[in-house]
Structure formats: structure tokens, C-alpha cells
Design a protein around this motif. Structure first.
Motif, mmCIF file in Angstrom:
data_model
loop_
_atom_site.group_PDB
_atom_site.id
_atom_site.type_symbol
_atom_site.label_atom_id
_atom_site.label_comp_id
_atom_site.label_asym_id
_atom_site.label_seq_id
_atom_site.Cartn_x
_atom_site.Cartn_y
_atom_site.Cartn_z
ATOM 1 N N UNK A 49 48.126 25.707 4.246
ATOM 2 C CA UNK A 49 48.707 24.598 3.479
ATOM 3 C C UNK A 49 48.800 24.941 1.991
ATOM 4 N N UNK A 50 47.758 25.586 1.471
ATOM 5 C CA UNK A 50 47.763 25.963 0.054
ATOM 6 C C UNK A 50 48.810 27.035 -0.235
ATOM 7 N N UNK A 51 49.076 27.864 0.742
ATOM 8 C CA UNK A 51 50.034 28.952 0.547
ATOM 9 C C UNK A 51 51.470 28.488 0.745
ATOM 10 N N UNK A 52 51.644 27.255 1.174
ATOM 11 C CA UNK A 52 52.978 26.686 1.375
ATOM 12 C C UNK A 52 53.508 26.179 0.025
ATOM 13 N N UNK A 53 54.685 26.645 -0.411
ATOM 14 C CA UNK A 53 55.208 26.263 -1.736
ATOM 15 C C UNK A 53 55.378 24.758 -1.921
ATOM 16 N N UNK A 54 55.649 24.033 -0.833
ATOM 17 C CA UNK A 54 55.871 22.584 -0.943
ATOM 18 C C UNK A 54 54.548 21.831 -0.827
ATOM 19 N N UNK A 55 53.778 22.120 0.219
ATOM 20 C CA UNK A 55 52.520 21.409 0.436
ATOM 21 C C UNK A 55 51.521 21.644 -0.697
ATOM 22 N N UNK A 56 51.563 22.822 -1.283
ATOM 23 C CA UNK A 56 50.588 23.141 -2.336
ATOM 24 C C UNK A 56 50.769 22.270 -3.579
ATOM 25 N N UNK A 57 51.930 21.627 -3.705
ATOM 26 C CA UNK A 57 52.160 20.741 -4.849
ATOM 27 C C UNK A 57 51.570 19.347 -4.615
ATOM 28 N N UNK A 58 51.206 19.073 -3.374
ATOM 29 C CA UNK A 58 50.645 17.767 -3.024
ATOM 30 C C UNK A 58 49.135 17.795 -3.267
ATOM 31 N N UNK A 59 48.618 16.899 -4.121
ATOM 32 C CA UNK A 59 47.178 16.902 -4.438
ATOM 33 C C UNK A 59 46.269 16.790 -3.216
ATOM 34 N N UNK A 60 46.741 16.174 -2.146
ATOM 35 C CA UNK A 60 45.868 15.972 -0.981
ATOM 36 C C UNK A 60 45.531 17.298 -0.284
ATOM 37 N N UNK A 61 46.398 18.302 -0.458
ATOM 38 C CA UNK A 61 46.119 19.605 0.142
ATOM 39 C C UNK A 61 45.250 20.475 -0.777
ATOM 40 N N UNK A 62 45.086 20.040 -2.019
ATOM 41 C CA UNK A 62 44.283 20.789 -2.981
ATOM 42 C C UNK A 62 42.857 20.253 -3.079
ATOM 43 N N UNK A 63 42.546 19.230 -2.329
ATOM 44 C CA UNK A 63 41.241 18.575 -2.465
ATOM 45 C C UNK A 63 40.645 18.288 -1.090
ATOM 46 N N UNK A 64 39.379 18.633 -0.913
ATOM 47 C CA UNK A 64 38.668 18.395 0.338
ATOM 48 C C UNK A 64 37.482 17.478 0.069
#
Length: 219
Positions: A49-64
């Protein structure tokens, strides 16, 4: 055909991150084989998800969220998982007014690191899926009967297959590295006003530039 020893000596398929290596190979870990496999699969989802150019812009994929059921049940049983995430750039964020960690958050994403991380996780998942991993995790199981032993030819075939898998992983790693370099070069060309043309990566690799027929043979 290569002998099993020759083939085995040519295989050097290992993970590069010490935390993943610890998760897979440390015999002192209390985690079961299944828990390790589940943990690695979740880590792969997080990194993908972090390596995905689109998903990585979404804060929910950057935070656990540490209290999340998936994190508690799938990552925490394998202690090396959290320091592994921190090695990728995640930092612990404490709950306001306490010392208790509430989140793991990543602000800066390095796609080259993430691409290498995905390859590491794939290698680890493969190693835990091999017959030797299941045998190690169930050491109390009775040994195979002599009739179930593999012949030298069968062993050689298995080792050749492992060698092919390793070569495929190395090719994928090299392609990911080259793509990352090309993207970086493109970004520099488009954004650096001081950029000037130089020797291309292909020329640097081959040690010579591209010459024409006239360059080589004259008029």
C-alpha cells in the motif's frame, strides 16, 4: 546435469533486513510457523500500500493504530515486526498526555527501500513455505521412511527450481533498482535548473558511448 552440491552452492537467496531475518530464523522466538506467515503477509500488505503511488497519499495507509485488532493479533506475536516497520521509516506516536504508543506513522516514503522490502518479504514467505521450514517447526514429528526419501535426481530438480526462483527474484530486484534510478534521473532533469547532459546509465554500465558507423569507420 548439475550435482545437488554444485546447485546449492550457487544459491544465495537471503533477506537483507536483519529484522526479517530474525523473524524467520531466530529459534528463540515463541511465534509459531503460522504466526510468522500471517505476520509476513500483513507486512506485505502494509508495504504494498505504501509503495502504491495513489494509496500512499492517503493518510490512513501511512498510519497504523497499535490497538487495532489486526496489528495486535497478527504483528505483535512476532516481536521483530515493529522494529522492522521502524527501519522502513515508521515512528511511534504516543497517546496525548501519556507515554503509551498509540500509532506507528510514516511521513517520508522511499520507494527504493519499499521495493527492496517487498522482495525481502517475498523471500521470507517463500522460505517459510518450503518443506524444510515445516519440518523444522514440527521437529517432534516422526522421520520419513526410507521409501519416502528423494533420489539424487529429484534433489537436483528441486535445487534447480530453487535456483530459478532465486534468479527470478534477483532479476526483479535489479529491475526495481533500475526503475527507481530512472525515476530519480527524470525528476532531477525536470526539476533541477543546473542539470546538464552527461553519460547515460547504459553507457556508464557498458563503459562506452553509442557510436555511429561514421564514428567507427570514418567517411
Amino acid at each position: 546435469i548439475f550435482s545437488p552440491i554444485e546447485i546449492m552452492s550457487s544459491i544465495n537467496c537471503k533477506v537483507t533486513n536483519p529484522h526479517i531475518d530474525d523473524l524467520v530464523n531466530n529459534p528463540k522466538l515463541a511465534a509459531t510457523l503460522t504466526q510468522k506467515q500471517v505476520c509476513l503477509k500483513l507486512l506485505k500488505v502494509i508495504v504494498t500500500n505504501l509503495n502504491d503511488p495513489i494509496k500512499s497519499k492517503d493518510p490512513k495507509y501511512r498510519q497504523l493504530r497499535v490497538s487495532n485488532e489486526k496489528i495486535k493479533n497478527k504483528l505483535l506475536p512476532c516481536p521483530p515486526a515493529l522494529p522492522y516497520l521502524q527501519s522502513l521509516g515508521f515512528v511511534a506516536v504516543a497517546k496525548e498526555g501519556t507515554d503509551e504508543n498509540e500509532f506507528l506513522r510514516i511521513d517520508t516514503i522511499d520507494r527504493q527501500i519499499l521495493s527492496t522490502a517487498l522482495l525481502d518479504i517475498d523471500v521470507a514467505i517463500r522460505s517459510l513455505s518450503s518443506p524444510s521450514a515445516s519440518t523444522t517447526s514440527t521437529s517432534a514429528a516422526p522421520s520419513s521412511s526410507p521409501t519416502e526419501k528423494l533420489s539424487e535426481k529429484q534433489k537436483a530438480r528441486q535445487l534447480l527450481e530453487k535456483k530459478r526462483q532465486h534468479e527470478a527474484i534477483e532479476d526483479k530486484r535489479a529491475r526495481a533498482k533500475n526503475v527507481a534510478l530512472l525515476r530519480r534521473d527524470k525528476y532531477v532533469r525536470e526539476n533541477d535548473d543546473n542539470w546538464t547532459s552527461g553519460v547515460s546509465a547504459a553507457c556508464a554500465k557498458s563503459g562506452s558511448g553509442i557510436s555511429t558507423f561514421r564514428d567507427r569507420h570514418g567517411e
